[in-house]
Design a protein around this motif. Structure first.
Motif, mmCIF file in Angstrom:
data_model
loop_
_atom_site.group_PDB
_atom_site.id
_atom_site.type_symbol
_atom_site.label_atom_id
_atom_site.label_comp_id
_atom_site.label_asym_id
_atom_site.label_seq_id
_atom_site.Cartn_x
_atom_site.Cartn_y
_atom_site.Cartn_z
ATOM 1 N N ASN A 1 5.240 -2.271 8.579
ATOM 2 C CA ASN A 1 5.079 -0.820 8.374
ATOM 3 C C ASN A 1 6.246 -0.030 8.951
ATOM 4 O O ASN A 1 6.116 1.146 9.214
ATOM 5 N N ASP B 1 0.842 -1.193 0.000
ATOM 6 C CA ASP B 1 0.000 0.000 0.000
ATOM 7 C C ASP B 1 0.881 1.249 0.000
ATOM 8 O O ASP B 1 2.069 1.187 -0.318
ATOM 9 N N ALA B 2 0.313 2.386 0.359
ATOM 10 C CA ALA B 2 1.060 3.648 0.380
ATOM 11 C C ALA B 2 2.220 3.595 1.369
ATOM 12 O O ALA B 2 3.301 4.134 1.100
ATOM 13 N N VAL B 3 2.021 2.942 2.507
ATOM 14 C CA VAL B 3 3.105 2.814 3.500
ATOM 15 C C VAL B 3 4.266 2.038 2.886
ATOM 16 O O VAL B 3 5.431 2.424 3.014
ATOM 17 N N LYS C 1 4.795 6.378 7.476
ATOM 18 C CA LYS C 1 3.445 6.929 7.392
ATOM 19 C C LYS C 1 2.875 6.801 5.972
ATOM 20 O O LYS C 1 3.607 6.622 5.010
ATOM 21 N N ASN C 2 1.546 6.958 5.866
ATOM 22 C CA ASN C 2 0.861 6.957 4.567
ATOM 23 C C ASN C 2 1.219 8.176 3.742
ATOM 24 O O ASN C 2 1.362 8.097 2.536
ATOM 25 N N ASP C 3 1.344 9.316 4.404
ATOM 26 C CA ASP C 3 1.603 10.578 3.731
ATOM 27 C C ASP C 3 3.063 10.650 3.265
ATOM 28 O O ASP C 3 3.986 10.408 4.046
#
Length: 179
Positions: A134, A72-74, A152-154
């Motif tokens: 993560n 995912d984004a992470v 983090k996702n961001d």
């Protein structure tokens, strides 16, 4: 008269040397100040021994990430981060390695996408380590995971975390003569 002056001088000399020691001991015991810590990542206590996974690898400092079953984004931020940190090491990059550990259920699409990061190595691992997917870990030359960073996702937050990783690994490389 002379005797009282010499006693005062003696007491003053004792006070000058003893009082600071007593105050320092009290400050340490009662946590009157925050203790200095220069690392930016979170320290693992105890460290995680990764010798079973890295036993055939040359001693190097490593930025290790475990590829999850779904990237995912992470995951994308972690892969980007370890690549960027390795590149930023410059002349010290030969002493370090960006490494992705692959498990049986790792995301094959993401593994194929690692070709975008030619500086990131991969290693298949069947050992079940207690590493979170993560997080990025700094592993020392003795194969001990010692620091970790929550990704983090961001993307902007991940870049800031990369700066912390870079600061810590530069410091470790500067202090280490191994790897």
């Amino acid at each position: 008269m002379k005797s009282t002056a010499s006693k005062k001088t003696l007491l003053l000399m004792i006070a000058v040397f003893v009082v600071p020691v007593i105050l320092a001991k009290l400050a340490l015991e009662n946590d009157w100040f925050t203790k200095a810590a220069t690392n930016k990542g979170q320290l693992l206590t105890p460290t995680i021994d990764m010798s079973a996974v890295l036993q055939n690898e040359a001693p190097k400092w490593r930025l290790v990430y475990v590829m999850p079953s779904q990237c995912d984004a992470v995951c994308e931020n972690a892969l980007f981060s370890i690549n960027q940190v390795w590149l930023a090491l410059g002349k010290e990059s030969d002493r370090a390695e960006a490494l992705v550990l692959l498990k049986e259920d790792s995301d094959n699409t993401a593994v194929a996408a690692l070709s975008d990061y030619p500086n990131v190595s991969t290693l298949a691992s069947s050992n079940s380590l207690s590493l979170e997917t993560n997080s990025v870990y700094i592993v020392d030359t003795q194969n001990n995971a010692m620091l970790f960073y929550q990704i983090k996702n961001d993307r902007k937050e991940a870049v800031m975390e990369s700066r912390d990783m870079l600061a810590d690994i530069r410091k470790l490389l500067k202090l280490s003569r191994i790897g």
